[in-house]
Each structure stands twice: as C-alpha cells, then as structure tokens.
Design an enzyme around this catalytic site. Sequence first.
Site, mmCIF file in Angstrom:
data_model
loop_
_atom_site.group_PDB
_atom_site.id
_atom_site.type_symbol
_atom_site.label_atom_id
_atom_site.label_comp_id
_atom_site.label_asym_id
_atom_site.label_seq_id
_atom_site.Cartn_x
_atom_site.Cartn_y
_atom_site.Cartn_z
ATOM 1 N N HIS A 48 -53.858 -26.512 -99.655
ATOM 2 C CA HIS A 48 -52.720 -26.847 -100.511
ATOM 3 C C HIS A 48 -53.050 -27.970 -101.484
ATOM 4 C CE1 HIS A 48 -48.401 -26.761 -101.411
ATOM 5 N NE2 HIS A 48 -48.460 -28.076 -101.478
ATOM 6 N N HIS A 94 -42.940 -23.356 -102.203
ATOM 7 C CA HIS A 94 -42.445 -24.003 -100.994
ATOM 8 C C HIS A 94 -42.167 -22.907 -99.973
ATOM 9 C CE1 HIS A 94 -40.706 -28.158 -99.908
ATOM 10 N NE2 HIS A 94 -41.959 -28.280 -100.255
#
EC number: 6.3.5.3
Length: 786
Positions: A48, A94
Amino acid sequence: MVAPSPASAAEIAAEGLKPEEYTEIVRRLGRHPNRAELGMFGVMWSEHCCYKNSRPLLKQFPTQGKRVLVGPGENAGVVDLGDGLRLAFKIESHNHPSAIEPFQGAATGVGGILRDIFTMGARPIALLNALRFGSLRDAKTRQLFQGVVAGISHYGNCVGVPTIGGDVYFEPAYGGNPLVNVMALGLMETAEIVKSGAAGVGNPVLYVGSTTGRDGMGGASFASAELSDASMDDRPAVQVGDPFLEKSLIEACLEAFQTGAVIAAQDMGAAGLTCSTAEMAAKGGVGIELNLDRVPVRETGMVPYEYLLSESQERMLFVVEQGREDELIEIFQRWGLQGVVAGQVIADPIVRIFFQGAIAAEIPATALADDTPLYERQKMTTLPDYIQDAWAWSEADLPPTSVTGLTGENPQDWNQVLMALLACPTIASKSWVYRQYDHQVQNNTLIFPGGADAGVIRLRPLPGQACDHGSSQKGVHQKGVAATVDCNGRHVYLHPYEGAKGAVAEAARNLTCVGALPLAVTDNLNFGSPETPVGYWQLAEACRGLAEACQSLGTPVTGGNVSLYNETLDSQGTPQAIYPTPVVGMVGLIEDLQRVVGQGWQHQGDAIYLLGLPPSLEVDSRVSLGGSEYLATIHGQVAGQPPQVDLDLEQRVQEVCRHGISQGWICSAHDSSEGGLAVALAEACISGDRGAAITLPLESTMVGRWDRLLFGEGGARIIVSVALEHQPTWQAYLRESLKDYGVYLGQVQNQGGELLLTTNDNLALIKVRIEDIKALWQNALVNYFH
C-alpha cells in the site's frame, strides 16, 4: 536506546513482513529493530505504501504533458487549465476497511482523498466514486452496499463537497471484497503548489488538526493482505472520521498556506506519523526529529508503536519557517484545531523519534520511504488456464436468433431481453445512490448525476481574481471541468490488456460526450495477489494496456493508487481474487460552458447518428458479445473475448463528437457501453423522456446474430442527436471526417412515446413504451431493498 532482542517469526508476520525482509532490515540498521521500528517498517514496506510489486510496471506509464504541472510522487497530480486556473486531482482506495466497517471505511476514504487535494493548496470542488459489490441477491452485499453509500454520503455532505458522478458494478467476484475507490478534484488557491519535501535544517515541524488515538492501527499493512474470517474482526484497523473537523482543517490549511510560511505539508493518511515523517524527510534529502510527548492524544497510556502506526483522521504535518510557528498555530487554534511544534528538521537523513526523554526509534528516512524492497517478477509466457477456457467459447454456443428474438428452449423476444438488461443492477438507474449525495453543494454542479456520461463542474474565480474570460455570468468562468471514473472489470478479467485499454478509451469517450477535452489520468489499480503467476500476469498486462492507451490518447498519468491483495480466503483457506479492476479517473477541460450536452434527447425531430462502427459490420472483433452484460445477464456466462480497442478510431470519433458539440450542432451525446447499442438508445430515451424511431441501415438478410447487433459491446461508438437546422452542415462534416464510421439512424420522437427499432426492410426488432422502460430502469435497484 537499549539494544532490542530479535523479533520472533510471529511478530514479523504480524507486521506483514517476510523473513527475508526482516533480515534486510537488520542489515540496514546494523541491529535488530525494536517493536516500534518493526511496526514502522511493516507499514512502510507494505504494498500500500511502497508499491514493491507494482513499481517496475508503473514506470511504463506516460507521466508528462504540456498541461501537467505535478506528476506522480506528490499527494495529488496538478494540471494547467489555462487563464491561471490549476486543477489538483487524485483517486485512492479504501477497500479492506470498507469490507469490515462499510460506513466508516467509506467515510474515511472520502476524508483521506480530500486531504490529498487540499494538502497541495487546492480547495476541493468535487468527488466521484467507483464502487464494486457482489450480487445484490446476497444479504451481506446489500448490507455492505448500504453502509458504503451512507458513509460516502455522510462525509461528503457534511464537509460540503459535491459528489458529481461515479459508477457502480455488481459482480459475484466482488462478493467478499468490495471495492471503494474515491476521486477528488480541487482548484488551486495558492500561488505556489505546496509540495511535501522537508527543507531547512532547524525549521520547526508542526502537528496540526485532530488528536491521535488508537484507531486505524496498522491500516497500511492491513490493506496489503487478504481478507479472512480473522481479519473481519480486525476493527482497530478501521479509522473513524469527523467531517466537520475536516471542514475546519480545509479552511485552516488553506489560510496557513496563504501566509507563505509553510515550506512543506503532508497529510497523515496510510501509516500516519510514520509515513508523513519518513516521506517528508526522504523527499527533502534531510531528516526529521519528532517528540511524541508533544503529540496531542485522545487516549491515555499510548506507547510509541501506537503513536507511530495510528491512522487517526484529520491530521497533518507541516514544515514551517523558523520563527513563524506561532503565527500558524494561532490560525489552527482559531479554527478549533490542534497546533503544536512536535519536532524539527535535522541535517542527518534519518527519522528520529523521542518518547519520554529517550530515543524510541531511529531509522534512515530512505530505508522507510525510498529504498524499499522491489520485486521484479517474471510474467507468464503462456495464457492462464482460465483465459484459454474462456476464449474457447464462441457465439455459436448460444441459442440461435431471429429478427423477433431468441429461439430454442427459452425463447425471448428482443423487448424482453432489453427490459431484462435495463433491470440489471449494473445498468439500472443509480438514483437510489446519488440521491443520498448532496451533488449541488457549492452550487457549481452543471449536470446532475445520471444526466450525462461525465460529471461537469463550473469554475469560479479565485479570491481577488477577475473573471474576464468571456463569461456572460458574473463571478463564473467560461470554462468548466468534467470528470469520470471507468473500468469494466469483467472485460479486464477476460483480457487484461484489451480491458485496460478499454477503460482508458471509455473514460475519454465519456468526457468527450459532454464536450470536454480529455487531459490527464489518475488510476486505481485494484488486483489480487501479485505473488501468484496469474495475479501478476493480470497486473502486468493491464498496466501495459493502460500505458498504451494513455500514450495514444494523450492523457498522461499524474498519480494514483495501487491496491493489491484484494482477495478473500474461502472456508478451505484458498484465496479468491476479485476481477482485476484498474479504475481510470480522468479529467477534461470544457472551454465554453454554453457548449455542454447531456445524454438525453432534447427536441422532437432531431436527427440521430451513430459515430463509430456502423451496425452493418456484422463480424468485427471491435464489437463482441464476449464478456458482455447480455451474455452474463441473459445467458449466465462469463466467457469469450471482450472487444478489441481501436485507439485510432477512438481518437477520430471523439474528435468529431467534440467538434460537433463545440459548434452547437450536437444536442446530446451518449456512448455505447454495457448492454450495447439497444441499451444506449434506451438510456437516451429515458434520460430525455422522448421516444426515437430508429431504422438500422441494413437488410434483415444481412444479419447473422441479432443479439450481437443489438447488445454487443465495444466499437468506439457514440450516439448523438443533431438539431434539424444543422443537419446539412453536420452531414457534410461527418462525411468528410468519418466517412463510413458515421451513419444516420433516425429521429427523436415526441415526449414519452416509444423506442422503435426496425431494419431497412421494415422488420420490427424492438418496440417499447418509454414510460414502461423508465419505470423498470428507475425502480430496479430500489426493489432489492424492499
């Protein structure tokens, strides 16, 4: 600092690190890391944050262009709109937080992407979202869907930024791992673009915004792992947001930037204080000392590990001019926010963390932010088995068709097929979604969601800026901005290279359909594990397709987000990946807001044309039933090859459409995508609440498969309507510019009315009343919640 003991295998794994990565950490530090340092490496070396599996692939993206002011590497990309206007934009995911806590996961996704925008010195002006869920027949999916939409609505509405568009797809492949991608746009308010690289040894480091708690612990690592039954209970990894506090933070930050005292700024998103300190130091080639005792907290008894890995929302880190810190702190306190000097810039390029008078962590900044692990994997040289199986399918496997409909065991006429497609959740009206969003706040939304192929925002002058660029409306620029998010994951699954090209092409086409010139891209690469041969092959092929299409269409990539490991472990512990979904967010420039069109018919008698591949091209790989919504919905199959993208034809068709809109000839424009030609015509009828009489320019004897003609997808196709008084001029231009790739189809009919499709020899294919298909299309999604 006391020499730490070696970490156990369980502790290493808990931080998302591999044993060989731990060995490398020890080599770089010359010692074992303590718990806080191990956690810092865990989040910063996650996919990420450091893109360790995808970075080599991202290098092929075109990133420069005459309008690009800021490309990849900063909080958001920035493009030049001319006349002193500069647009910041970015997309982020998300996904995993939304799978666990849909409301807060989606809400904080909105808050995070807004911070990326105003950190640059831009005022947020619009939001879009790209959502993917499983089947709505599943109760869990309905709960996730409702929670995500409520979270997006809550945060966006409260912070006062309109949600002007987006897309929603429903596929079983996303059942355990929904996708929540949020894109934001902002108009620069500062003379200088605010960057994130720290500078000036001795300059103070300011912590501003909200307090730090234990929410969001290790969120970056959590976002880089498969979802399992155990992780579904990992609620501390989900942040909790406060949109009203974020609204204050926007105003305070923009006011602070206007002082000129802020040298660098970084929001505390993924990895919180760890990421913001490490990235600011590494980008500036300096170091940062931070004292955790000065950090405002909302909980007692926190230890350095928790401070450094917390992803509490609405927090920022500034490097400011020495001697001006009090001036800035006063601004934040006036807005009811925290503002404290928490550290300083140092010459040594390290991140040094103090806690209770002792050094709690000390790591070279580049080891966290730049010099991270990099895995250059080998791409498969043969097609995966699932691709070979899918491509073995052919249209001959389908039941035969006739001019009236499907024949065989389950006969259906084409009216029934069209109605079934319009009721499909992916195609049906999303008004249940966007009615929950305040798409009119700020009073700049030109076209409401559902009314056009892209969202359109008017641009207001900045404070102190005169508006003299040809606008007839006081206080409003003549210019506007259009934005869209696009990706057909099923197409990418069946052909990652062509499907990714198609995502870029459709995004550009959607902007073109409102009259906007496509400028640049921000992408969100949602994939499964890159550590499997198939997963990496999908990622590599999709990146190749994205790069080629962006290069061809002149839309450089200014940044984005990579979200890998979107997989769910089944009861046997086997990962089940989502469809590879490289969402393309694209922005476009509208030079004249008076020349903007929607997708619905406008006037009775207007002439209807099809730009792109004409219906008479019966066999053409650029139009396909493979991977189509028709094949999935009507026949329950995900198979075949999706349409091949003709980028040259895309350019030609889009240029013609934009020119027609700019000249005032074209009254409406709508691209043919999911559901093909028949669905696109029906959507134009529904949106304009007018019928259409369509005569396809071919004889019935010329057609082999009627379903391919009506519901095949692809082909760079746009349906436009042209005012009668402009038809001769338009026809002459069309003949010269597109030749055989622009054909006359029929006329717009009276209000209400019906959609009638016939062949050239007067055989009826489809005949439906607009009020019937409109009611079906509008209520299809709502019915799942009754």
